[in-house]
Scaffold this motif. Structure first.
Motif, mmCIF file in Angstrom:
data_model
loop_
_atom_site.group_PDB
_atom_site.id
_atom_site.type_symbol
_atom_site.label_atom_id
_atom_site.label_comp_id
_atom_site.label_asym_id
_atom_site.label_seq_id
_atom_site.Cartn_x
_atom_site.Cartn_y
_atom_site.Cartn_z
ATOM 1 N N ILE A 1 0.830 -1.209 0.000
ATOM 2 C CA ILE A 1 0.000 0.000 0.000
ATOM 3 C C ILE A 1 0.861 1.255 0.000
ATOM 4 O O ILE A 1 0.647 2.186 -0.794
ATOM 5 N N ARG A 2 1.848 1.315 0.896
ATOM 6 C CA ARG A 2 2.701 2.512 0.983
ATOM 7 C C ARG A 2 3.491 2.735 -0.300
ATOM 8 O O ARG A 2 3.589 3.872 -0.793
ATOM 9 N N LEU A 3 4.053 1.663 -0.843
ATOM 10 C CA LEU A 3 4.830 1.795 -2.074
ATOM 11 C C LEU A 3 3.967 2.299 -3.214
ATOM 12 O O LEU A 3 4.350 3.229 -3.942
ATOM 13 N N SER A 4 2.797 1.708 -3.372
ATOM 14 C CA SER A 4 1.920 2.074 -4.487
ATOM 15 C C SER A 4 1.488 3.527 -4.400
ATOM 16 O O SER A 4 1.579 4.277 -5.382
ATOM 17 N N LEU A 5 1.010 3.931 -3.239
ATOM 18 C CA LEU A 5 0.518 5.299 -3.094
ATOM 19 C C LEU A 5 1.641 6.318 -3.239
ATOM 20 O O LEU A 5 1.433 7.401 -3.804
ATOM 21 N N THR A 6 2.830 5.987 -2.768
ATOM 22 C CA THR A 6 3.950 6.920 -2.873
ATOM 23 C C THR A 6 4.361 7.130 -4.326
ATOM 24 O O THR A 6 4.509 8.268 -4.793
ATOM 25 N N VAL A 7 4.557 6.030 -5.048
ATOM 26 C CA VAL A 7 4.969 6.140 -6.454
ATOM 27 C C VAL A 7 3.900 6.847 -7.267
ATOM 28 O O VAL A 7 4.198 7.740 -8.082
ATOM 29 N N GLU A 8 2.645 6.477 -7.070
ATOM 30 C CA GLU A 8 1.553 7.107 -7.819
ATOM 31 C C GLU A 8 1.481 8.598 -7.529
ATOM 32 O O GLU A 8 1.244 9.401 -8.448
ATOM 33 N N ALA A 9 1.678 9.001 -6.281
ATOM 34 C CA ALA A 9 1.596 10.419 -5.929
ATOM 35 C C ALA A 9 2.719 11.220 -6.593
ATOM 36 O O ALA A 9 2.475 12.309 -7.147
ATOM 37 N N VAL A 10 3.929 10.698 -6.555
ATOM 38 C CA VAL A 10 5.063 11.405 -7.164
ATOM 39 C C VAL A 10 4.861 11.554 -8.675
ATOM 40 O O VAL A 10 5.035 12.651 -9.242
ATOM 41 N N ILE A 11 4.497 10.457 -9.349
ATOM 42 C CA ILE A 11 4.285 10.512 -10.797
ATOM 43 C C ILE A 11 3.127 11.436 -11.141
ATOM 44 O O ILE A 11 3.187 12.207 -12.111
ATOM 45 N N LEU B 280 8.427 9.513 -17.590
ATOM 46 C CA LEU B 280 7.648 9.319 -16.363
ATOM 47 C C LEU B 280 6.751 8.084 -16.466
ATOM 48 O O LEU B 280 6.658 7.287 -15.528
ATOM 49 N N ILE B 281 6.075 7.944 -17.599
ATOM 50 C CA ILE B 281 5.200 6.783 -17.801
ATOM 51 C C ILE B 281 6.017 5.498 -17.775
ATOM 52 O O ILE B 281 5.635 4.504 -17.139
ATOM 53 N N MET B 282 7.171 5.497 -18.449
ATOM 54 C CA MET B 282 8.021 4.302 -18.463
ATOM 55 C C MET B 282 8.513 3.965 -17.061
ATOM 56 O O MET B 282 8.556 2.786 -16.675
ATOM 57 N N ALA B 283 8.890 4.976 -16.293
ATOM 58 C CA ALA B 283 9.380 4.732 -14.938
ATOM 59 C C ALA B 283 8.304 4.089 -14.078
ATOM 60 O O ALA B 283 8.558 3.123 -13.341
ATOM 61 N N ALA B 284 7.093 4.610 -14.161
ATOM 62 C CA ALA B 284 5.986 4.042 -13.381
ATOM 63 C C ALA B 284 5.699 2.608 -13.811
ATOM 64 O O ALA B 284 5.454 1.733 -12.976
ATOM 65 N N VAL B 285 5.738 2.349 -15.111
ATOM 66 C CA VAL B 285 5.482 1.010 -15.633
ATOM 67 C C VAL B 285 6.528 0.016 -15.133
ATOM 68 O O VAL B 285 6.204 -1.095 -14.700
ATOM 69 N N ILE B 286 7.786 0.411 -15.180
ATOM 70 C CA ILE B 286 8.872 -0.487 -14.765
ATOM 71 C C ILE B 286 8.796 -0.781 -13.272
ATOM 72 O O ILE B 286 8.930 -1.938 -12.847
ATOM 73 N N ILE B 287 8.555 0.246 -12.462
ATOM 74 C CA ILE B 287 8.481 0.036 -11.007
ATOM 75 C C ILE B 287 7.327 -0.902 -10.666
ATOM 76 O O ILE B 287 7.481 -1.846 -9.879
ATOM 77 N N GLY B 288 6.155 -0.645 -11.259
ATOM 78 C CA GLY B 288 5.012 -1.503 -10.983
ATOM 79 C C GLY B 288 5.188 -2.904 -11.531
ATOM 80 O O GLY B 288 4.728 -3.882 -10.938
ATOM 81 N N ALA C 69 -0.495 3.969 -15.233
ATOM 82 C CA ALA C 69 0.859 3.542 -15.595
ATOM 83 C C ALA C 69 1.473 2.650 -14.526
ATOM 84 O O ALA C 69 2.027 1.588 -14.829
ATOM 85 N N TYR C 70 1.385 3.058 -13.274
ATOM 86 C CA TYR C 70 1.997 2.257 -12.206
ATOM 87 C C TYR C 70 1.369 0.864 -12.124
ATOM 88 O O TYR C 70 2.059 -0.126 -11.888
ATOM 89 N N ASN C 71 0.069 0.803 -12.356
ATOM 90 C CA ASN C 71 -0.616 -0.486 -12.307
ATOM 91 C C ASN C 71 -0.575 -1.222 -13.642
ATOM 92 O O ASN C 71 -1.245 -2.240 -13.812
ATOM 93 N N ASN C 72 0.210 -0.703 -14.580
ATOM 94 C CA ASN C 72 0.392 -1.350 -15.883
ATOM 95 C C ASN C 72 -0.934 -1.560 -16.599
ATOM 96 O O ASN C 72 -1.153 -2.589 -17.254
#
Length: 444
Positions: A126-136, A191-199, A166-169
């Motif tokens: 939960i923390r990882l997802s919300l943090t990455v999504e908020a920054v992007i 930015l989109i690529m970064a979110a895709v790769i992390i997720g 993007a984060y959720n692919n």
């Protein structure tokens, strides 16, 4: 109902959320025209969003109203995090404890190593997802507002929607042509690529990297799963970028008219997207046949386990490669990075891969019988559905309703995993209390 396997509860949870999403999307308020959506179209959209795929039978930004887009976004978030993960969070918030059944289901969904760390993994996800999504989301909103003069409420909405997608692919976009209009914008594409790769790397890998960086520096390596995932994911990523860029370099309908910098950016973008993201900055229908086939392979392999990516997963692909290598060498056991691979893991990898091949082949044959589309297009569509990617050559909306239901089944199987689906549908489970005499058939 008596749940005999954690996978049954996971499947039931996704099915229940799918039903709710379908009903909400069928409401007149969900469309810009104020009319009710047909059941098949609503079901297809709900499953595509919940299974973080991105295939669509209606144009997202023009067909759905703000309410409808909100439902789609909510399904993407639920599907990316996982129904059992969110149920666990709700239980922790309300009752401050997790029942054994819910712990087993959350463990099966998040691939937690044991019941003792389920709570820790759930909160970490939960923390990882919300943090990455908020920054992007913040960075995208600033770009849409400052560079493209979008009104700030609209810019913020675009940033939030595309960051979550993007984060959720998921690959859902609020532009009719996806991200073709931003093909030469490095800020948005990166930015989109970064979110895709992390997720797409998977929650276990990201959480371990974040927690054990110091441990790795001290000479204590990461787990075998993390090392295999990072190495295979990175290798396939580089291979995909190079192959797609070279294959489309002179194609006048894709990279041909661009300058060198723009070609490298767009080629890199489309080398990343088959990791199960689904955004496109080029017209996929104009790809060369070799590029389509390469995408088929990359989409089928997918991303990391227990994340937002689909496919058979890069770990499965890597483990099968090690098994084949050991067999070619005539070795009695399989060794991977100074560790011995258990026989059960080898069987599981083989089962996942073969069930995936079977699902794609059955889906492809069924759609070929129902439609007059080329094999290239149909195979691309079925692999994209099974891999929960969302890339398409543009035939999704033209497939008859029965064929769209086939894609719905493939998306559902691809998101939950072939083994989870198979075990959930199994009539019964029983231990084997004896072994029969051994006999070796001829192989090969």
């Amino acid at each position: 109902m008596r749940w005999r396997h954690p996978g049954q509860l996971v499947v039931a949870g996704f099915a229940g959320v799918t039903l709710i999403g379908t009903v909400l999307l069928m409401l007149p308020i969900a469309t810009t025209a104020g009319q009710s959506t047909g059941m098949v179209s609503a079901l297809f959209t709900a499953v595509s969003a919940l299974c973080v795929t991105g295939l669509v039978v209606v144009d997202t930004p023009t067909y759905w109203s703000g309410f409808g887009e909100g439902v789609v976004l909510g399904l993407i978030q639920i599907g990316g995090l996982g129904v059992m993960t969110l149920a666990s969070v709700l239980a922790l918030l309300v009752a401050r404890r997790l029942g054994m059944r819910l712990q087993l289901s959350a463990q099966a969904e998040t691939k937690a190593l044991g019941l003792g760390n389920v709570r820790q993994v759930v909160w970490g996800v939960i923390r990882l997802s919300l943090t990455v999504e908020a920054v992007i989301a913040i960075l995208l909103a600033l770009r849409f507002g400052l560079r493209y003069d979008e009104p700030w409420p609209r810019a913020i909405y675009l940033g939030v929607f595309h960051a979550i997608s993007a984060y959720n692919n998921a690959g859902f976009a609020l532009f009719t042509d996806s991200l073709i209009g931003f093909a030469t914008d490095p800020f948005i594409c990166v930015l989109i690529m970064a979110a895709v790769i992390i997720g797409g790397l998977g929650f276990p890998v990201i959480l371990e990297v974040l927690r054990r960086t110091r441990r790795a520096r001290r000479g204590r390596p990461w787990s075998l799963h993390t090392r295999i995932t990072l190495a295979t994911y990175g290798g396939l990523l580089v291979l995909g970028v190079i192959a797609v860029t070279l294959a489309e370099w002179r194609n006048p309908a894709t990279l041909g008219p661009m300058n060198v910098t723009e070609k490298l950016l767009a080629g890199t973008f489309h080398g990343v997207m088959p990791r199960t993201a689904g955004f496109n900055s080029l017209d996929v229908a104009q790809f060369e046949p070799a590029t389509l086939l390469l995408n088929d392979v990359l989409m089928f392999i997918g991303g990391g386990s227990a994340g937002t990516a689909g496919g058979i997963k890069v770990t499965t692909f890597a483990l099968l490669a090690f098994v084949i290598l050991a067999e070619i060498r005539g070795e009695p056991t399989v060794h991977v990075l100074n560790r011995r691979l258990p026989g059960a893991v080898q069987r599981q990898a083989l089962t996942v891969a073969l069930l995936g091949v079977g699902a794609v082949m059955i889906g492809t044959l069924t759609l070929l019988a129902m439609t007059s589309f080329r094999l290239d297009d149909v195979l691309f569509e079925t692999v994209s559905a099974f891999g929960t990617v969302g890339l398409s050559t543009g035939i999704t909306a033209k497939i008859p309703a029965a064929g769209q239901l086939v894609l719905v089944a493939l998306m559902f199987i691809g998101r939950l995993g072939p083994i989870t689906m198979a075990s959930a549908l199994a009539i019964r489970e029983r231990p084997r209390r004896y072994e029969l005499p051994e006999e070796r058939p001829v192989v090969g």
